[in-house]
Design an enzyme around this catalytic site. Sequence first.
Site, PDB file in Angstrom:
ATOM      1  N   GLY A 159     -11.922   9.634   1.249  1.00 46.66           N
ATOM      2  CA  GLY A 159     -12.150   8.621   0.224  1.00 46.66           C
ATOM      3  C   GLY A 159     -11.271   7.423   0.475  1.00 46.66           C
ATOM      4  O   GLY A 159     -10.459   7.404   1.403  1.00 46.66           O
ATOM      5  N   SER A 162      -8.042   4.454  -3.668  1.00 50.15           N
ATOM      6  CA  SER A 162      -7.391   5.272  -4.696  1.00 50.15           C
ATOM      7  C   SER A 162      -8.386   5.984  -5.601  1.00 50.15           C
ATOM      8  O   SER A 162      -8.014   6.466  -6.680  1.00 50.15           O
ATOM      9  CB  SER A 162      -6.421   4.426  -5.551  1.00 50.15           C
ATOM     10  OG  SER A 162      -5.380   3.922  -4.749  1.00 50.15           O
ATOM     11  N   GLY A 164     -10.243   8.767  -7.288  1.00 45.58           N
ATOM     12  CA  GLY A 164      -9.974  10.176  -7.513  1.00 45.58           C
ATOM     13  C   GLY A 164      -8.539  10.594  -7.302  1.00 45.58           C
ATOM     14  O   GLY A 164      -8.227  11.790  -7.343  1.00 45.58           O
ATOM     15  N   ARG A 284      -7.946   0.231   9.867  1.00 42.81           N
ATOM     16  CA  ARG A 284      -8.712  -0.982   9.583  1.00 42.81           C
ATOM     17  C   ARG A 284      -7.778  -2.042   9.040  1.00 42.81           C
ATOM     18  O   ARG A 284      -6.624  -1.760   8.693  1.00 42.81           O
ATOM     19  CB  ARG A 284      -9.801  -0.689   8.548  1.00 42.81           C
ATOM     20  CG  ARG A 284      -9.234  -0.075   7.268  1.00 42.81           C
ATOM     21  CD  ARG A 284     -10.283   0.125   6.209  1.00 42.81           C
ATOM     22  NE  ARG A 284      -9.797   0.879   5.075  1.00 42.81           N
ATOM     23  CZ  ARG A 284      -9.049   0.400   4.080  1.00 42.81           C
ATOM     24  NH1 ARG A 284      -8.686  -0.871   4.087  1.00 42.81           N
ATOM     25  NH2 ARG A 284      -8.656   1.172   3.087  1.00 42.81           N
TER      26      ARG A 284
END
Length: 412
Positions: A159, A162, A164, A284
Amino acid sequence: MPPKALILLEGSKMGTGQLYVQAAKRLGLQPIVLSADPAQYDYLATENIEAIRVDTDDLDALIREVSRLRATYDIAGITGLPNPGEAVYATVAKLCRHFGLPGPDPASIEQCCDKFNQRQLLVEAGVPVPAYRLAANATEVESAAAEIGLPVILKPAVGNGSGGVRLCRDAEELAEHTIGLLGGTYTWETSPTILVEEFAEGPYFVADVMGNRVIGIGAGKFGPPPHFVYDEYTYPAQLTDEQQAQIVDVSLSCLRALDLEWGPTNIELRWTERGPVVIEVNPRLAGTPDPQLIHLAHGVDLVTQHIKLVVGDEWDLRRRHSQTASVRFLIPDRDGTLDRIDGADQAANVPGVAEVKWYVKLKAPLIKKGDCRDCIGHVIAASPTAAQTSAILQRAVDSITWSITPYPTIDE
């Protein structure tokens, strides 16, 4: 000769996408956006950019679309925007490999997408990380938390933004968030697996890297727990020479451990009692507003230099000046409908303010999620000193007000 084009996979609602489009134009490139839903990016119409609807999760469909575009354009490079997350970069890497264009190693990007796998590789290389366990159900979560010791962080193993991620300070919070993750309220990108992690306490820092060079180190602050919603960022972080050296050393160790010495990397750390501890390595460029802050603080335009790397040109990462640049995020305190914004123009006119930006429009529905989507805008300021920048930022933010009409409650 056919026009040179830069393919951008997906976009960004928070500003970075427009920076890439504008930088590509300055470099004489025709930006073309491939997106599952181009209409969500307002700046494409403003910048008069060609946008093509395609399933960006379907590699074969993307290969067909890029092949079609090659009949009209000289495809100089392919990259993706920071905000959609690591999955986009993994797809970008595969496209670059398929078409023989400069790009990161697909395997290196993919092994970072899974936070558990990433931590295993870092530990094997001797990089300091929080204690962690992987859990697939509530029993395993409870057992892992008992082994590590409360408080712990619960987060999806795959994921970004942030989403969850929660601090669980006691058994009740642990059970509540476990139910939230596994009980259907959280949308999983993959099969549900939870990373249970030691809460590394201490100041938060982020290292922004291009190639194998640390370009800038910023300091971040969060809003109130149990969420990790950014409140403020400042570049450069106020560090001692020893702290700076240790963060740089740990960051370069991450690159070697994960084979990430091509292109941009964003590394999140906490300064704990045992020094810098790596929270996460993102293969990235960081999303908005990190690139703008680094540009203001150090005079390095990471977006432009990234594009140069992508199209095979020589980049220039030299610092050109030294200032302090800070951002304050604008975060609502309740759910409801945004029905008024005042003072934005006044804030933008404060000397030293570089940008006032809104991510949402009037009448937009606001629902707090406890992650980066809670931010509705930001204010950026820069000046020669940290104290002066802080004062400018505060003056600008104080001039902005908004009102939110709460959603009607349903009587029992």
